[in-house]
Design a protein around this motif. Structure first.
Motif, PDB file in Angstrom:
ATOM      1  N   LYS A 180       0.832  -1.212   0.000  1.00 12.49           N
ATOM      2  CA  LYS A 180       0.000   0.000   0.000  1.00 12.49           C
ATOM      3  C   LYS A 180       0.866   1.261   0.000  1.00 12.49           C
ATOM      4  O   LYS A 180       0.548   2.235  -0.687  1.00 12.49           O
ATOM      5  CB  LYS A 180      -0.937  -0.009   1.205  1.00 12.49           C
ATOM      6  N   ALA A 181       1.964   1.243   0.744  1.00 12.06           N
ATOM      7  CA  ALA A 181       2.860   2.408   0.761  1.00 12.06           C
ATOM      8  C   ALA A 181       3.511   2.614  -0.603  1.00 12.06           C
ATOM      9  O   ALA A 181       3.877   3.746  -0.960  1.00 12.06           O
ATOM     10  CB  ALA A 181       3.927   2.236   1.840  1.00 12.06           C
ATOM     11  N   ARG A 295      14.825   2.214   5.814  1.00 13.87           N
ATOM     12  CA  ARG A 295      14.637   3.586   5.325  1.00 13.87           C
ATOM     13  C   ARG A 295      13.213   3.786   4.815  1.00 13.87           C
ATOM     14  O   ARG A 295      12.601   4.846   5.041  1.00 13.87           O
ATOM     15  CB  ARG A 295      15.652   3.903   4.229  1.00 13.87           C
ATOM     16  N   PHE A 296      12.676   2.798   4.125  1.00 12.04           N
ATOM     17  CA  PHE A 296      11.301   2.869   3.620  1.00 12.04           C
ATOM     18  C   PHE A 296      10.313   2.917   4.776  1.00 12.04           C
ATOM     19  O   PHE A 296       9.361   3.722   4.776  1.00 12.04           O
ATOM     20  CB  PHE A 296      11.036   1.639   2.747  1.00 12.04           C
ATOM     21  N   VAL A 297      10.508   2.076   5.773  1.00 13.03           N
ATOM     22  CA  VAL A 297       9.634   2.058   6.960  1.00 13.03           C
ATOM     23  C   VAL A 297       9.652   3.417   7.655  1.00 13.03           C
ATOM     24  O   VAL A 297       8.609   3.929   8.077  1.00 13.03           O
ATOM     25  CB  VAL A 297      10.090   0.938   7.924  1.00 13.03           C
ATOM     26  N   LYS A 301       6.591   5.935   7.820  1.00 12.82           N
ATOM     27  CA  LYS A 301       6.127   5.802   9.217  1.00 12.82           C
ATOM     28  C   LYS A 301       5.253   4.551   9.400  1.00 12.82           C
ATOM     29  O   LYS A 301       4.191   4.584  10.017  1.00 12.82           O
ATOM     30  CB  LYS A 301       5.378   7.064   9.643  1.00 12.82           C
ATOM     31  N   ILE A 302       5.716   3.449   8.839  1.00 12.61           N
ATOM     32  CA  ILE A 302       5.007   2.173   8.955  1.00 12.61           C
ATOM     33  C   ILE A 302       5.255   1.588  10.339  1.00 12.61           C
ATOM     34  O   ILE A 302       6.389   1.568  10.825  1.00 12.61           O
ATOM     35  CB  ILE A 302       5.475   1.195   7.865  1.00 12.61           C
ATOM     36  N   ARG A 303       4.190   1.113  10.962  1.00 10.42           N
ATOM     37  CA  ARG A 303       4.298   0.479  12.280  1.00 10.42           C
ATOM     38  C   ARG A 303       3.839  -0.972  12.181  1.00 10.42           C
ATOM     39  O   ARG A 303       2.715  -1.235  11.764  1.00 10.42           O
ATOM     40  CB  ARG A 303       3.449   1.212  13.324  1.00 10.42           C
TER      41      ARG A 303
END
Length: 335
Positions: A180-181, A295-297, A301-303
């Motif tokens: 989704k990101a 870096r992508f996370v 701001k993926i949790r």
């Protein structure tokens, strides 16, 4: 320090013992662990179903996160106070593993993270994304990197593509969040309508209950704009592969990560040729890809989804609950 160790196969044999706190040598760092995350592989190793080649006593659990509390001479990139996670494959730094880089893994050939302290070479740990808690960061080394390798390194998923995710476990939800990101569409299958609704709340575009729709492959094909799914996160194995092949587009990818519904492929060659299918076995990944994923996370701001947390003395309870399969996302342990 307190250590969970396994003197012989069986979850019931896990025990907590005292050991001396190790000291970092030249090029090493001492990590004070704060959290661990549980993987189905841990259950298999401890039960004796993964491999008979285990050196006892074993310190289990591959994934953890903690804080560096001391550094040895010659350490240049890290310092006390840095928050880090150890690598799942500490010797696999980049590229394909062609020369034994995967011969050592955390929680099997190398001591795992079910302990209060651990010593690592500076190349064997990576700083965590700044917005994550220790519990969240601990979920990334195996499940997170497996999903990343499948979608990015192998499949090259991009905006507008469609990804199909089987289930709602750790790898599956990471794949959902990453896709989704990236701007991709996501289809999730599950036997639970409640879990499908939770997956939609995380961004899933479509949900299919595979008990209500046993032939979900053609349904997924049509949901992907009638052209087929670009990549399937394949968790089931024998029981799901036929539907996965039916779901993908011509030239699509089936990313084989698990075998919860059987370990044999059981497909005719004709169906693979007809679809020009790409089958990939996915075994976590290397440090370079892990750093890219972190870096992508951090950028997005993926949790990670942590469904339930256990105390250090309850590692066995957490592993039993993981084996039962009712969780949504990850199960974690506070250390």
């Amino acid at each position: 320090m307190k250590v969970v160790q396994l003197p012989g196969f069986g979850i019931e044999r896990l025990e907590i013992v005292d050991r001396d706190v190790p000291e970092p040598r030249s090029g090493q760092v001492l990590v004070r662990f704060k959290a661990a995350a549980l993987n189905y592989r841990d259950v298999q190793i401890i039960s004796g179903d993964f491999t008979p080649n285990v050196t006892f006593p074993l310190i289990p659990l591959s994934d953890g996160a903690g804080e560096i509390v001391a550094v040895g001479r010659g350490v240049t990139d890290l310092r006390a106070g840095d928050r880090v996670t150890p690598l799942f494959f500490p010797k696999w730094l980049y590229g394909e593993a062609l020369r034994g880089e995967r011969s050592v893994s955390s929680g099997l050939e190398a001591p795992g993270v079910a302990r209060e302290y651990g010593v690592y070479a500076q190349s064997e740990v990576v700083k965590v994304a700044s917005h994550l808690s220790f519990l969240e960061a601990a979920c990334l080394p195996c499940a997170g990197l497996t999903a990343w390798t499948a979608l990015v390194t192998v499949s090259g998923i991009k905006k507008g593509d469609t990804v199909m995710v089987q289930g709602t476990g750790g790898v599956a939800l990471f794949a959902l969040q990453f896709a989704k990101a990236m701007g991709a569409n996501v289809i999730v299958i599950s036997s639970s309508d409640a879990k499908l609704e939770r997956a939609k709340a995380l961004g899933a575009d479509h949900g299919i209950n595979y008990r209500a729709t046993p032939r979900w492959g053609p349904v997924a094909f049509e949901l992907a704009d009638g052209r087929g799914v670009d990549a399937v996160i394949e968790i089931g194995g024998t029981g799901t592969l036929e539907n996965s092949v039916q779901a993908i587009r011509h030239g699509g990818h089936v990313l084989i990560i698990g075998y919860l519904a059987g370990a044999q492929i059981g497909l005719t060659v004709y169906s693979l040729i007809q679809k020009n299918a790409n089958f990939h076995g996915i075994g976590v990944g290397n440090r370079r890809d892990y750093e890219q994923m972190i870096r992508f996370v951090e950028t997005h701001k993926i949790r990670p989804v942590v469904d339930k947390t256990f105390a250090f003395a309850q590692v066995g309870d957490g592993l039993r609950e993981l084996a039962e399969g009712g969780h949504f996302g990850k199960l974690a342990v506070e250390i």
